[in-house]
Motif scaffolding. Structure first.
Motif, PDB file in Angstrom:
ATOM      1  N   GLU A   1     -13.570 -27.436  41.598  1.00 36.83           N
ATOM      2  CA  GLU A   1     -13.637 -27.515  40.135  1.00 36.83           C
ATOM      3  C   GLU A   1     -12.563 -26.679  39.451  1.00 36.83           C
ATOM      4  OE1 GLU A   1     -17.602 -27.003  38.500  1.00 36.83           O
ATOM      5  OE2 GLU A   1     -18.480 -27.362  40.475  1.00 36.83           O
ATOM      6  N   ARG A   2     -11.529 -26.303  40.161  1.00 34.59           N
ATOM      7  CA  ARG A   2     -10.484 -25.443  39.589  1.00 34.59           C
ATOM      8  C   ARG A   2      -9.433 -26.298  38.900  1.00 34.59           C
ATOM      9  NH1 ARG A   2      -9.211 -20.691  43.935  1.00 34.59           N
ATOM     10  NH2 ARG A   2      -7.729 -20.159  42.280  1.00 34.59           N
TER      11      ARG A   2
ATOM     12  N   GLY B   1     -16.749 -20.415  44.550  1.00 33.93           N
ATOM     13  CA  GLY B   1     -16.266 -19.893  43.276  1.00 33.93           C
ATOM     14  C   GLY B   1     -17.305 -19.770  42.186  1.00 33.93           C
ATOM     15  N   ARG B   2     -18.531 -20.235  42.429  1.00 32.68           N
ATOM     16  CA  ARG B   2     -19.548 -20.246  41.374  1.00 32.68           C
ATOM     17  C   ARG B   2     -20.197 -18.877  41.201  1.00 32.68           C
ATOM     18  NH1 ARG B   2     -20.768 -24.776  44.585  1.00 32.68           N
ATOM     19  NH2 ARG B   2     -20.178 -26.774  43.646  1.00 32.68           N
ATOM     20  N   PHE B   3     -21.000 -18.774  40.154  1.00 31.97           N
ATOM     21  CA  PHE B   3     -21.854 -17.612  39.963  1.00 31.97           C
ATOM     22  C   PHE B   3     -23.226 -18.101  39.539  1.00 31.97           C
ATOM     23  CE2 PHE B   3     -20.464 -18.557  35.717  1.00 31.97           C
ATOM     24  CZ  PHE B   3     -21.470 -18.120  34.877  1.00 31.97           C
ATOM     25  N   TYR B   4     -24.260 -17.298  39.832  1.00 31.18           N
ATOM     26  CA  TYR B   4     -25.633 -17.641  39.497  1.00 31.18           C
ATOM     27  C   TYR B   4     -26.300 -16.438  38.837  1.00 31.18           C
ATOM     28  CZ  TYR B   4     -24.832 -21.549  42.686  1.00 31.18           C
ATOM     29  OH  TYR B   4     -24.314 -22.674  43.293  1.00 31.18           O
TER      30      TYR B   4
ATOM     31  N   GLY C   1     -12.538 -16.426  38.912  1.00 30.32           N
ATOM     32  CA  GLY C   1     -13.675 -17.154  39.463  1.00 30.32           C
ATOM     33  C   GLY C   1     -14.236 -18.033  38.360  1.00 30.32           C
ATOM     34  N   LYS C   2     -15.266 -18.765  38.666  1.00 33.32           N
ATOM     35  CA  LYS C   2     -15.862 -19.599  37.639  1.00 33.32           C
ATOM     36  C   LYS C   2     -16.485 -18.757  36.536  1.00 33.32           C
ATOM     37  CE  LYS C   2     -18.528 -23.847  37.098  1.00 33.32           C
ATOM     38  NZ  LYS C   2     -19.394 -24.855  37.759  1.00 33.32           N
ATOM     39  N   PHE C   3     -16.840 -17.506  36.843  1.00 31.96           N
ATOM     40  CA  PHE C   3     -17.453 -16.627  35.850  1.00 31.96           C
ATOM     41  C   PHE C   3     -16.521 -16.373  34.668  1.00 31.96           C
ATOM     42  CE2 PHE C   3     -15.056 -13.656  38.395  1.00 31.96           C
ATOM     43  CZ  PHE C   3     -14.615 -12.710  37.484  1.00 31.96           C
ATOM     44  N   ASN C   4     -15.195 -16.454  34.864  1.00 31.63           N
ATOM     45  CA  ASN C   4     -14.256 -16.291  33.753  1.00 31.63           C
ATOM     46  C   ASN C   4     -13.337 -17.500  33.597  1.00 31.63           C
ATOM     47  OD1 ASN C   4     -12.463 -15.948  35.890  1.00 31.63           O
ATOM     48  ND2 ASN C   4     -11.633 -14.002  35.172  1.00 31.63           N
ATOM     49  N   ASP C   5     -13.800 -18.655  34.089  1.00 29.13           N
ATOM     50  CA  ASP C   5     -13.077 -19.927  33.954  1.00 29.13           C
ATOM     51  C   ASP C   5     -11.702 -19.898  34.619  1.00 29.13           C
ATOM     52  OD1 ASP C   5     -15.183 -21.037  32.387  1.00 29.13           O
ATOM     53  OD2 ASP C   5     -14.387 -20.032  30.614  1.00 29.13           O
ATOM     54  N   TYR C   6     -11.542 -19.049  35.633  1.00 28.09           N
ATOM     55  CA  TYR C   6     -10.264 -18.908  36.335  1.00 28.09           C
ATOM     56  C   TYR C   6      -9.132 -18.581  35.373  1.00 28.09           C
ATOM     57  CZ  TYR C   6     -12.728 -20.999  40.275  1.00 28.09           C
ATOM     58  OH  TYR C   6     -13.629 -21.256  41.285  1.00 28.09           O
TER      59      TYR C   6
ATOM     60  N   ILE D   1      -6.371 -16.542  33.551  1.00 28.77           N
ATOM     61  CA  ILE D   1      -5.468 -15.428  33.834  1.00 28.77           C
ATOM     62  C   ILE D   1      -4.931 -14.900  32.506  1.00 28.77           C
ATOM     63  CG2 ILE D   1      -3.289 -14.780  34.918  1.00 28.77           C
ATOM     64  CD1 ILE D   1      -3.885 -16.907  37.048  1.00 28.77           C
ATOM     65  N   ASP D   2      -5.404 -13.737  32.103  1.00 30.16           N
ATOM     66  CA  ASP D   2      -4.998 -13.132  30.843  1.00 30.16           C
ATOM     67  C   ASP D   2      -5.177 -11.630  30.943  1.00 30.16           C
ATOM     68  OD1 ASP D   2      -7.719 -12.730  30.674  1.00 30.16           O
ATOM     69  OD2 ASP D   2      -8.060 -14.191  29.082  1.00 30.16           O
ATOM     70  N   GLU D   3      -5.069 -10.935  29.825  1.00 34.52           N
ATOM     71  CA  GLU D   3      -5.205  -9.482  29.844  1.00 34.52           C
ATOM     72  C   GLU D   3      -6.613  -9.047  30.242  1.00 34.52           C
ATOM     73  OE1 GLU D   3      -2.942  -7.009  29.526  1.00 34.52           O
ATOM     74  OE2 GLU D   3      -1.523  -8.677  29.690  1.00 34.52           O
ATOM     75  N   ARG D   4      -7.602  -9.899  29.976  1.00 35.02           N
ATOM     76  CA  ARG D   4      -8.980  -9.544  30.308  1.00 35.02           C
ATOM     77  C   ARG D   4      -9.244  -9.568  31.813  1.00 35.02           C
ATOM     78  NH1 ARG D   4     -11.672 -13.964  26.461  1.00 35.02           N
ATOM     79  NH2 ARG D   4      -9.982 -15.109  27.483  1.00 35.02           N
ATOM     80  N   SER D   5      -8.410 -10.289  32.561  1.00 39.60           N
ATOM     81  CA  SER D   5      -8.611 -10.392  34.015  1.00 39.60           C
ATOM     82  C   SER D   5      -7.617  -9.548  34.808  1.00 39.60           C
ATOM     83  CB  SER D   5      -8.480 -11.859  34.452  1.00 39.60           C
ATOM     84  OG  SER D   5      -7.159 -12.338  34.227  1.00 39.60           O
ATOM     85  N   LYS D   6      -6.767  -8.815  34.126  1.00 38.84           N
ATOM     86  CA  LYS D   6      -5.695  -8.063  34.790  1.00 38.84           C
ATOM     87  C   LYS D   6      -6.191  -6.719  35.298  1.00 38.84           C
ATOM     88  CE  LYS D   6      -1.023  -6.253  33.988  1.00 38.84           C
ATOM     89  NZ  LYS D   6       0.060  -6.108  32.965  1.00 38.84           N
TER      90      LYS D   6
END
Length: 431
Positions: A220-221, A302-305, A342-347, A349-354
């Motif tokens: 689902e990526r 890649g999912r989260f529950y 991951g799916k938790f942050n919709d894959y 790539i930004d400052e929030r994931s760095k």
């Protein structure tokens, strides 16, 4: 907004859409629409779940005019009630608007209010949990294809809080597919190849190169999507997509994971749990995994529950914790950055994931606010040119267990929209 290179009359522009990069193309002075993506526009919105209710975490595809439903659930950390509405928009296979009138693709109202909500109970972090299921008596798609779900505040679409992609399937073709070892020698130890066969006997396909589109993606990526045109062979009502260079994917590695279903004891990958004015969970150090040796570990692709063993209902009594990740730098290059996805942050790539780098200990660090549950994640390397690649950190192996989604679209020359006429889910562990 940054302007890329000018070539003939075409412009390529990259814009930041709350951090995620989206492409916009133009010809002359007329801009094409921005493709819709899964995104969260308000930082107070957390733990967005969206799936077919037949199974928690399932791919968001349902059959047209069936009893199947999709569930959208999310938390608002502002804690009070907010007036949220949602609507749907039909899209083409590339996730641009189909520019159809609402009445053409949807029956019922043009939008609907989310009325199912609960306040959190017995949690250190207060929040309001919202849910909605559709299609329902107020909103129901009329045609197949790609759709974007929009959620916004006070009935005002300029106050968008999130968007989600989903799929309405009108089955008209048979889809055969399998995952095989790549034909290209250099990919055999690290890659996976998907071959596809479409049986279109019930459709009038005058030109397969323009009437049909086959989309294949991994886990689902969205960044893995490959669009197949034209077919390798056409024979006896079948379209065969098996060219040597077609649908070759990096096998990647199994996702890393951690488990915060309980905050009373340390569980999988948990180093320490602290409790003060809020919870803090420190994970064990993650190593770089780019060695040629494959090691199996269970993951959820890649999912989260959202789960809570300490309470009765994770929707309202699951607590939020600050989760501290740390990655040993190992042999990573010195020029670039590391992001967690991951799916938790919709894959995204930004400052929030760095991650931040600490040269004193040669590690990367990041702190994320996440609800109790089980999470898959991985790290990706982004070079100074902005190119992301997870393989330098995670490695790639042909043995890795992955899921592949195969979607078939049909649009004859006179049609105004792309129909979704076929779907197939593949799992490399299930032949």
């Amino acid at each position: 907004m940054s302007l890329g290179k000018l070539k003939n009359k075409y412009f390529y522009i990259l814009i930041s859409f709350t951090g995620c990069i989206i492409s916009i193309f133009s010809f002359g002075n007329t801009f094409a629409q921005t493709p819709y993506i899964n995104n969260v526009f308000n930082p107070a919105i957390k733990s967005v779940e969206f799936y077919n209710t037949a199974q928690v975490g399932a791919f968001p595809v349902i059959d047209l005019n069936s009893a199947e439903q999709l569930l959208l659930a999310f938390d608002d950390l502002r804690g009070s009630y907010h007036n949220y509405y949602y609507t749907l928009e039909h899209c083409d296979h590339k996730w641009n608007s189909s520019n159809l009138s609402v009445g053409f693709y949807m029956q019922g109202y043009q939008d609907d209010r989310i009325i199912d909500y609960q306040y959190s109970t017995n949690t250190m972090r207060k929040y309001t949990h919202y849910e909605v299921k559709f299609p329902n008596e107020n909103i129901k798609p009329k045609i197949s294809g790609n759709y974007i779900l929009k959620v916004y505040e006070d009935g005002d679409q300029s106050k968008m809080i999130l968007t989600r992609r989903f799929f309405i399937l009108g089955s008209k073709v048979g889809v055969g597919a399998d995952v095989v070892t790549p034909n290209l020698t250099q990919l055999r130890q690290t890659g996976q190849k998907v071959n596809v066969q479409i049986n279109y006997g019930g459709l009038v396909v005058q030109n397969p190169n323009s009437d049909m589109r086959v989309v294949v993606m991994q886990n689902e990526r969205p960044e893995t999507v490959q669009i197949n045109i034209p077919p390798t062979y056409v024979r006896n009502g079948q379209l065969i997509y098996n060219d040597i260079n077609l649908n070759n994917f990096a096998g990647r590695n199994e996702f890393r994971r951690f488990d915060t279903r309980t905050l009373k004891v340390n569980s999988e990958r948990i180093g320490r749990i602290y409790r003060d004015t809020s919870y803090a969970v420190v994970l064990l150090i993650d190593p770089v995994r780019n060695s040629p040796d494959y090691l199996f570990q269970f993951d959820n692709d890649g999912r989260f529950y959202i789960l809570n063993q300490d309470g009765n209902d994770a929707r309202r009594d699951g607590d939020y914790t600050y989760v501290y990740f740390n990655l040993a730098a190992g042999s990573l290059p010195s020029q670039g950055s590391v992001h967690i996805i991951g799916k938790f942050n919709d894959y995204c790539i930004d400052e929030r994931s760095k991650l931040e780098f600490d040269a004193a200990v040669n590690r990367y660090f990041i702190k994320l606010l996440l609800k109790q549950g089980v999470y898959d994640y991985e790290y990706t390397w982004v070079d100074n040119a902005g190119k992301a690649d997870d393989i330098p950190v995670e490695g790639s192996h042909f043995e890795t267990q992955n899921e592949y989604q195969v979607l078939v679209y049909y649009r004859p020359p006179s049609a105004r929209w792309d129909e979704l006429v076929g779907y197939r889910l593949l799992n490399t562990a299930k032949k």
